[in-house]
Design an enzyme around this catalytic site. Structure first.
Site, mmCIF file in Angstrom:
data_model
loop_
_atom_site.group_PDB
_atom_site.id
_atom_site.type_symbol
_atom_site.label_atom_id
_atom_site.label_comp_id
_atom_site.label_asym_id
_atom_site.label_seq_id
_atom_site.Cartn_x
_atom_site.Cartn_y
_atom_site.Cartn_z
ATOM 1 N NE ARG A 75 -2.616 0.837 3.533
ATOM 2 C CZ ARG A 75 -3.340 0.550 4.618
ATOM 3 N NH1 ARG A 75 -4.588 0.094 4.495
ATOM 4 N NH2 ARG A 75 -2.829 0.695 5.809
ATOM 5 C CE LYS A 121 -2.900 4.429 7.086
ATOM 6 N NZ LYS A 121 -4.361 4.477 7.274
ATOM 7 C CD GLU A 140 -12.127 5.623 4.094
ATOM 8 O OE1 GLU A 140 -11.672 4.950 5.025
ATOM 9 O OE2 GLU A 140 -11.484 5.861 3.061
HETATM 10 C C1 PLP Z 1 -5.453 3.632 7.478
HETATM 11 C C2 PLP Z 1 -6.859 3.925 7.104
HETATM 12 C C3 PLP Z 1 -7.887 2.979 7.271
HETATM 13 C C4 PLP Z 1 -7.686 1.662 7.959
HETATM 14 O O1 PLP Z 1 -6.781 0.825 7.303
HETATM 15 P P1 PLP Z 1 -6.132 -0.412 8.061
HETATM 16 O O2 PLP Z 1 -5.150 -0.942 7.088
HETATM 17 O O3 PLP Z 1 -7.210 -1.363 8.359
HETATM 18 O O4 PLP Z 1 -5.518 0.126 9.312
HETATM 19 C C5 PLP Z 1 -9.157 3.323 6.830
HETATM 20 N N1 PLP Z 1 -9.420 4.518 6.264
HETATM 21 C C6 PLP Z 1 -8.455 5.455 6.098
HETATM 22 C C7 PLP Z 1 -8.807 6.749 5.473
HETATM 23 C C8 PLP Z 1 -7.147 5.180 6.509
HETATM 24 O O5 PLP Z 1 -6.205 6.115 6.339
#
Ligand code: PLP
Length: 341
Positions: free
Chosen positions: A82, A184, A220
């Site tokens: 990622r 991210k 989300e």
């Molecule tokens: C990091 C993140 C998540 C959760 O991802 P995980 O890999 O399960 O920790 C969900 N939404 C956003 C916007 C994120 O930055």
């Protein structure tokens, strides 16, 4: 190995510097070999790409101490992949999976005394990040980069029992179509602080963001993906190109199918449908799953049938199974656990 003298169960979710962190530098087209350091500060140009144009991305994962004392991490290869996606989108040099895992192993091993003991509910949170450290003034990718990884012990997410969240539908958007919602990037969090503050001031734990184009479908929260359970026990999770691909969500889908025999639907979820669900939760590395009890929007409140006191049975079982896998009490699927020492 002697663990640090810390009240592990009393820890919150905050930054506590540990003994070592890892860093590597990219210059003239390649990464150096990287190293551990005890220095928790960074010196760089005032004109660094990260400071001027937010050229930075990060990851988050955890290390766990198992019953037998061994220390493991959960699917770190997925975090590496990622971060490579995030790096490409932000014009930063990729960190290979091999280099990422090397940094992870070295840092966690060097901080083994900081990995909370089995049974405390606490874990070691690990923060890898990548940023433009070299000077820019015209808008362009930075000429130099840092890849860094530090860790900090964090307490049990649900101290004093699981508490369902009250959330609200935000008037702001998290991610535009064809934007950066699926990587991210630090910038996604910078712009979520203001809507987050409004939500908190109004008594909500989180914002529910809808899709920016039509404002009709569930996306989300600021940092966690949604999970829904239908009245007949199917697991439903929103599918969209602007949602961050949560590793916890993807793992829970596999657990739902392969361990619990549930039917899973990854599809567009209209906000209108939310009132039909039996259980609602959000998922991410920090809490695994947090139940949602109430969702406010302009014009009403959706009261989730499981209420403000408890987690629903399906999400509860999912959470219990995944945390069991992470803590070594339930056998993990092939390749999910990386034993560090
Ligand atoms: C990091 C993140 C998540 C959760 O991802 P995980 O890999 O399960 O920790 C969900 N939404 C956003 C916007 C994120 O930055």
């Amino acid at each position: 190995m002697e663990k640090k003298d810390i009240n592990w169960s009393g820890l919150g979710f905050g930054y506590m510097p540990t003994d070592y962190r890892f860093y590597a530098e990219w210059k003239d087209g390649s990464w150096d070999e990287g190293r551990l350091t005890t220095d928790s500060t960074i010196t760089m140009s005032e004109s660094a790409g990260v400071l001027q144009y937010a050229q930075t991305c990060f990851e988050g994962l955890k290390a766990y101490t198992w019953k037998d004392g061994s220390i493991v991490t959960f699917r770190p290869d997925q975090n590496a992949a990622r971060m490579q996606n995030s790096a490409r989108r932000l014009m930063m040099p990729e960190v290979s999976t091999e280099m990422f895992l090397h940094a992870l192993d070295e840092t966690v091993k060097a901080n083994a005394a900081w990995v909370p003991p089995y049974g405390t509910g606490a874990t070691l949170y690990i923060r890898p990040f990548l940023f433009g450290s070299g000077p820019v003034i015209g808008v362009s990718p930075s000429p130099e980069y840092h890849f860094r990884l530090f860790c900090t012990p964090v307490g049990p997410y649900f101290k004093g029992g699981i508490k369902p969240l009250r959330i609200c539908v935000s008037d702001y958007d998290r991610a535009a179509p064809h934007g950066t919602g699926d990587i991210k990037a630090g910038l996604n969090y910078a712009m979520s602080l203001y809507p987050g503050d409004i939500a908190h001031r109004n008594g909500y734990a989180e914002n529910m963001f809808l899709d920016a184009a039509t404002r009709t479908n569930v996306e989300e929260t600021g940092g966690a993906n949604f999970l829904f359970v239908t009245k007949d026990g199917r697991l439903v999770t929103p599918k969209s190109s602007t949602i961050l691909p949560s590793i916890t969500r993807r793992s829970l889908i596999a657990v739902a199918k392969d361990y619990l025999g549930l039917e899973v639907e990854e599809r567009v979820v209209p906000f209108e449908e939310v009132r039909e669900f039996a259980e609602v939760g959000v998922c991410g590395t920090a809490a695994v799953i947090s139940p949602v009890g109430e969702i406010d929007y302009h014009g009403g409140t959706i009261k989730v049938p499981t209420g403000m006191e408890a987690m629903g049975p399906v999400l509860g079982k999912l959470r219990e199974t995944l945390t069991g896998i992470q803590m070594g009490d339930i056998k993990a699927p092939e390749g999910w656990i990386r034993k560090i020492c």
